[in-house]
Structure formats: structure tokens, C-alpha cells
Enzyme design. Structure first.
Site, short mmCIF file in Angstrom:
data_model
loop_
_atom_site.label_atom_id
_atom_site.label_comp_id
_atom_site.label_asym_id
_atom_site.label_seq_id
_atom_site.Cartn_x
_atom_site.Cartn_y
_atom_site.Cartn_z
N CYS A 2 0.87 -1.17 0.00
CA CYS A 2 0.00 0.00 0.00
C CYS A 2 0.91 1.22 0.00
CB CYS A 2 -0.92 0.00 1.22
SG CYS A 2 -2.02 1.43 1.30
N GLU A 111 -3.49 1.28 -6.11
CA GLU A 111 -2.53 0.25 -6.48
C GLU A 111 -2.31 0.33 -7.98
OE1 GLU A 111 0.23 -1.29 -5.96
OE2 GLU A 111 -0.68 -1.97 -4.08
#
Length: 249
Positions: A2, A111
Site C-alpha cells: 500500500c 494500487e
């Protein structure tokens, strides 16, 4: 992993979701990046017997974990994520896993799907958020680093796990999300040892998140507006449960 996330709800909504004592005002943030301040939630002091008041507290830390034993931060890598599978035994995170587990509120994260070399092309950014909307709480760790001159810096990292099949079409890792019914157990570092919360460090259900292709504007930290969340293509649907093929659309 992340590497960027979003928190674009009101302080009142965060306080209500995480059952906080109180929360100072803060602006909506659409591109939270490593080294920036992030909001975390910790377990506070035990309330008085018979009190129904919440004892969780919010604070700001630098996103980039620094173990207390580090002498020179310039020679230590920036740890924005911690692998949940190894955090219990890894020297950098072992103490925090035992004594300083936290929650990190968010409304989604980014992402990038990076094409194989033979495919060519540029990475595609996705905004990944709960399909039903609202706030989520990442599992996190914090540590206070003290320098030789006595100054202190509170730091934090997000725990990650192997991606479920839906997210795996984009990336092989994803943040650990703690459900509201498990907040107390995750934050309780007095009676819940790391081995007692291992079951919480798992991937979210296949259909929990939706994946929205967004523009490359998110790649620049200087871009911080709500336009970063605008779709640029069809939303990526969850992977069929009996599907064994990994495809983008």
C-alpha cells in the site's frame, strides 16, 4: 503493498466509526503518500469502572516506520508496509506487534497494475475502495523513534497480506483490513499477544472492494484533488469464484 491511500470523510464520521473520544478537524485527503502525516488510532487508558465513554484516541504519525534501535535514519530504509506473515518475528516490527498495534482509517487506497515486460505499456493506476462505500481501518503498527539529542518522532506502517484473487489481478499484496467487531481485540496489546490476533491478518473477501481505473495524475504527490478518483475506464469487477484465469477486463 500500500503506497498511497485516501481519507475523504469528515472527522465526525471517523470518530463515530472508530468510537473515538474526540477528533480535531482535518481536511479531506485524496493522495496520502509515504513520509506524510497519517491519522492513527490507539487504545487509551482504561476507563473508570462503570464508564461508557470510549477510550480510543487519535494521533498523527509519520508514514514510514522507524524502529527504536535505529541510530541513523539516513542509513535505514523507509518502511511504509510490514508483511503480516513475518512481522511477529522480524526485528524491525517485533516490539510494535506486541505493544503498539494501531488502526489507520481510510476510505480507499491506490494500487498499480504493472504490465509484463513483453506486454509493454505503462502501469495502470486503480483506486480500490469498499464496494459499499464508507470507512475502513487498516491494521497498523507504530513506534516512537528517539534521536541522540532527545527529540522524538512518532512513526507508523500498514500491515499487508497476500492479495485475494480479485486484487491479485492488479497486485500480489493488499492492506490488512480490521472489521469493527475486531477493533478492540486488535488494539488490546495488554491481554492479546501477537499470536492471538494472527487470525485477523487476512485478505478481505473477494467482493469487498471495487477497483476503479484512474488517471496517472495520482503518480504525482503534488496532485491532491478529488479529481484523482474519477474513473478513466470500466470498473474492474470481482474475480469469479471459480475463475482460474487472471485478466484485466
Amino acid at each position: 503493498m500500500c503506497g498511497r491511500f485516501v481519507l475523504n470523510v469528515t472527522p465526525e464520521e471517523v470518530a463515530d466509526y472508530l468510537d473515538l473520544i474526540g477528533l480535531e478537524n482535518f481536511p479531506a485527503r485524496f493522495n496520502i503518500a509515504p513520509t506524510q502525516p497519517i491519522l492513527i488510532v490507539v487504545e487509551g487508558a482504561q476507563p473508570e469502572p462503570g464508564s461508557n465513554l470510549p477510550n480510543r484516541q487519535a494521533m498523527l504519525v509519520r508514514w514510514g516506520f522507524m524502529p527504536g534501535w535505529v541510530k541513523d535514519p539516513k542509513e535505514f530504509p523507509l518502511l511504509i508496509n510490514a508483511r503480516s506473515e513475518t512481522a511477529i518475528g522480524k526485528a524491525s516490527f517485533r516490539a510494535a506487534m506486541r505493544h503498539r498495534r494501531v488502526l489507520i482509517p481510510a476510505t480507499g487506497f491506490y494500487e498499480w497494475r504493472r504490465p509484463a515486460k513483453e506486454e509493454g505499456g505503462k502501469p495502470q493506476a486503480f483506486y480500490i475502495k469498499p464496494r459499499k462505500g464508507g470507512i475502513i481501518a487498516f491494521a497498523g503498527l507504530m513506534e516512537t523513534w528517539s534521536s541522540a539529542d532527545g527529540s522524538e518522532v512518532d512513526t507508523g506502517a500498514i500491515l499487508t497480506t497476500a492479495a485475494n484473487r480479485s486484487i491479485a489481478r492488479i497486485h500480489d499484496r493488499m492492506p490488512v483490513v480490521i472489521s469493527p467487531e475486531d477493533f478492540s481485540r486488535w488494539l488490546d496489546c495488554k491481554t492479546q499477544e501477537p499470536r492471538d490476533v494472527l487470525d485477523l491478518m487476512k485478505a478481505a473477501d473477494e467482493d469487498f472492494f471495487e477497483m476503479i481505473p484512474v488517471s496517472g495524475k495520482v503518480n504525482k504527490v503534488a496532485n491532491t484533488g478529488p479529481d484523482l478518483l474519477e474513473p478513466v475506464a470500466e470498473v474492474l469487477a470481482p474475480a469469479p469464484r471459480d475463475d482460474v484465469q487472471l485478466s484485466l477486463f
